[in-house]
Scaffold this motif. Structure first.
Motif, PDB file in Angstrom:
ATOM      1  N   ASN A  86       0.880  -1.014   0.148  1.00  0.00           N
ATOM      2  CA  ASN A  86      -0.140   0.106  -0.452  1.00  0.00           C
ATOM      3  C   ASN A  86       0.855   1.647  -0.010  1.00  0.00           C
ATOM      4  O   ASN A  86       0.754   2.878  -0.387  1.00  0.00           O
ATOM      5  CB  ASN A  86      -1.450  -0.082   1.215  1.00  0.00           C
ATOM      6  CG  ASN A  86      -2.187  -0.626   1.374  1.00  0.00           C
ATOM      7  OD1 ASN A  86      -2.570  -1.099   0.288  1.00  0.00           O
ATOM      8  ND2 ASN A  86      -1.673  -2.511   2.157  1.00  0.00           N
ATOM      9  N   LYS A  91      -0.811  -2.302  -4.582  1.00  0.00           N
ATOM     10  CA  LYS A  91      -1.342  -1.480  -4.120  1.00  0.00           C
ATOM     11  C   LYS A  91      -1.861  -0.083  -3.785  1.00  0.00           C
ATOM     12  O   LYS A  91      -2.928   1.080  -4.570  1.00  0.00           O
ATOM     13  CB  LYS A  91      -1.634  -1.920  -2.976  1.00  0.00           C
ATOM     14  CG  LYS A  91      -2.622  -3.779  -2.799  1.00  0.00           C
ATOM     15  CD  LYS A  91      -2.743  -3.956  -1.555  1.00  0.00           C
ATOM     16  CE  LYS A  91      -2.842  -5.108  -1.405  1.00  0.00           C
ATOM     17  NZ  LYS A  91      -3.542  -6.486   0.054  1.00  0.00           N
ATOM     18  N   ARG A  95      -4.138   2.610  -6.451  1.00  0.00           N
ATOM     19  CA  ARG A  95      -4.745   3.756  -6.085  1.00  0.00           C
ATOM     20  C   ARG A  95      -4.286   5.284  -6.279  1.00  0.00           C
ATOM     21  O   ARG A  95      -5.162   6.415  -6.351  1.00  0.00           O
ATOM     22  CB  ARG A  95      -4.453   3.346  -4.261  1.00  0.00           C
ATOM     23  CG  ARG A  95      -4.891   4.832  -2.900  1.00  0.00           C
ATOM     24  CD  ARG A  95      -5.403   4.788  -1.534  1.00  0.00           C
ATOM     25  NE  ARG A  95      -5.339   3.252  -0.937  1.00  0.00           N
ATOM     26  CZ  ARG A  95      -5.176   3.167   0.130  1.00  0.00           C
ATOM     27  NH1 ARG A  95      -4.762   3.925   0.865  1.00  0.00           N
ATOM     28  NH2 ARG A  95      -6.302   2.047   0.459  1.00  0.00           N
ATOM     29  N   ASP A  96      -2.644   5.544  -6.252  1.00  0.00           N
ATOM     30  CA  ASP A  96      -2.399   6.735  -6.400  1.00  0.00           C
ATOM     31  C   ASP A  96      -1.606   6.593  -8.067  1.00  0.00           C
ATOM     32  O   ASP A  96      -0.878   7.755  -8.402  1.00  0.00           O
ATOM     33  CB  ASP A  96      -1.516   6.401  -5.582  1.00  0.00           C
ATOM     34  CG  ASP A  96      -2.498   6.970  -3.869  1.00  0.00           C
ATOM     35  OD1 ASP A  96      -3.179   7.492  -3.912  1.00  0.00           O
ATOM     36  OD2 ASP A  96      -1.367   6.606  -3.468  1.00  0.00           O
ATOM     37  N   SER A 103      -1.749   8.509  -0.858  1.00  0.00           N
ATOM     38  CA  SER A 103      -2.529   8.443   0.375  1.00  0.00           C
ATOM     39  C   SER A 103      -2.699   7.656   1.311  1.00  0.00           C
ATOM     40  O   SER A 103      -3.023   7.588   2.110  1.00  0.00           O
ATOM     41  CB  SER A 103      -4.021   7.422  -1.012  1.00  0.00           C
ATOM     42  OG  SER A 103      -4.332   8.316  -1.396  1.00  0.00           O
ATOM     43  N   TYR A 104      -2.263   6.015   1.098  1.00  0.00           N
ATOM     44  CA  TYR A 104      -2.091   4.923   2.241  1.00  0.00           C
ATOM     45  C   TYR A 104      -1.349   6.212   3.401  1.00  0.00           C
ATOM     46  O   TYR A 104      -0.849   6.029   4.806  1.00  0.00           O
ATOM     47  CB  TYR A 104      -0.886   4.268   1.823  1.00  0.00           C
ATOM     48  CG  TYR A 104      -1.280   3.241   2.896  1.00  0.00           C
ATOM     49  CD1 TYR A 104      -2.251   2.589   3.685  1.00  0.00           C
ATOM     50  CD2 TYR A 104       0.024   2.482   3.297  1.00  0.00           C
ATOM     51  CE1 TYR A 104      -2.534   1.609   4.707  1.00  0.00           C
ATOM     52  CE2 TYR A 104       0.193   1.590   4.054  1.00  0.00           C
ATOM     53  CZ  TYR A 104      -0.812   0.968   4.922  1.00  0.00           C
ATOM     54  OH  TYR A 104      -0.251   0.080   5.609  1.00  0.00           O
TER      55      TYR A 104
END
Length: 297
Positions: A86, A91, A95-96, A103-104
């Motif tokens: 993450n 991951k 997401r980014d 973000s994590y």
């Protein structure tokens, strides 16, 4: 998940409130930035908190914990979450749209390792980060008082080729290292009499400039960016020589690894990363008296 085996030995605590006049310049270098984190923790332990800090890429991220006065904070995050997908991996990409999970980091990791945002926001100290404007190819600096600072911080460390650009004010930005690797130019423009520069490669290291075929293909719609990326490799060597000359004159205090850095840009060996942190920490401890003498002149 692999973590550094000696996490519990990392220093921790808060820097005092004294302010050291001058400017601290932090080079990028991805995971080689663990050297910088060691240097910064040693500085904070010895009460050397520069009024101005400027960083590029990993150097920009490193500057946050330093200006917030949190000893060991940045190193603890990197040496804990390097193999968390993450934070750095597939991951994060999902997401980014990049290899770093900002973000994590901002929404999850900071719950476990809180950032002293109030101290970071104090106006007594300045923090600037450099990001590359893809349209002009030029470097642009954003300060922590700017409403776009968080996005600029993310842009400064947005690795080219594998990351989606960060859009600020309708303009796409990439890693500051695409145009400037060592933001010494910002310090010069500030007119500070005392400047400390932290490099992430040893003094003898030089780049071998060449045509960036991948950049020309992927960024064909951004010719100014491609030219800047090619020129940055040439400029790195020029700035390095300039800094060595300035060091000889006593105009700049230059920190660079005392040993050859064998950590790669995307290093995954946690023990090597930890060792690089301690190299920076002890390199700085050995030169604190020398730095104080420079600052007192």
């Amino acid at each position: 998940m692999k973590v550094y085996s000696d996490l519990d030995k990392l220093p921790q605590g808060r820097a005092d409130d004294t302010i050291t006049e001058g400017c601290l310049v932090l080079e990028g270098g991805a995971w080689k930035g663990l050297y910088t984190l060691g240097v910064l923790d040693a500085l904070m332990e010895d009460g050397i908190n520069f009024r101005k800090t400027v960083g590029i890429s990993a150097g920009a991220l490193s500057g946050v914990g330093y200006v917030a006065g949190q000893i060991g904070w940045s190193a603890r995050i990197d040496l804990t979450y390097r193999h968390d997908p993450n934070y750095c991996g597939f991951k994060a990409f999902g997401r980014d749209h990049g290899i770093t999970g900002f973000s994590y980091l901002f929404h999850e990791i900071l719950k476990e390792h809180p950032l002293d945002k109030e101290r970071l926001k104090k106006t007594e100290r300045r923090l600037a980060v450099g990001a590359t404007n893809m349209l002009t190819g030029g470097i642009e600096y954003f300060e922590k008082v700017n409403c776009s600072f968080c996005r600029a911080l993310r842009a400064s460390a947005t690795v080219p080729y594998v990351s989606r650009p960060v859009v600020i004010g309708g303009i796409p930005y990439l890693d500051g290292g695409c145009s400037v690797n060592i933001p010494y130019d910002w310090a010069v423009k500030q007119g500070d009499q005392k400047v400390m520069v932290v490099k992430t490669r040893e003094r003898t290291y030089r780049t071998e400039p060449g045509e960036l075929k991948t950049a020309r293909r992927l960024y064909k719609n951004y010719p100014n960016l491609v030219r800047s990326m090619e020129q940055a490799e040439v400029d790195f060597n020029t700035v390095t020589e300039e800094l060595l000359s300035a060091e000889e004159r006593g105009d700049v205090f230059l920190m660079a690894p005392s040993e050859e850095v064998k950590v790669t840009r995307f290093e995954g060996d946690m023990e090597k990363l930890g060792a690089l942190y301690w190299l920076g920490y002890y390199d700085m401890k050995e030169r604190v008296s020398e730095l104080r003498a420079y600052l007192a002149r």
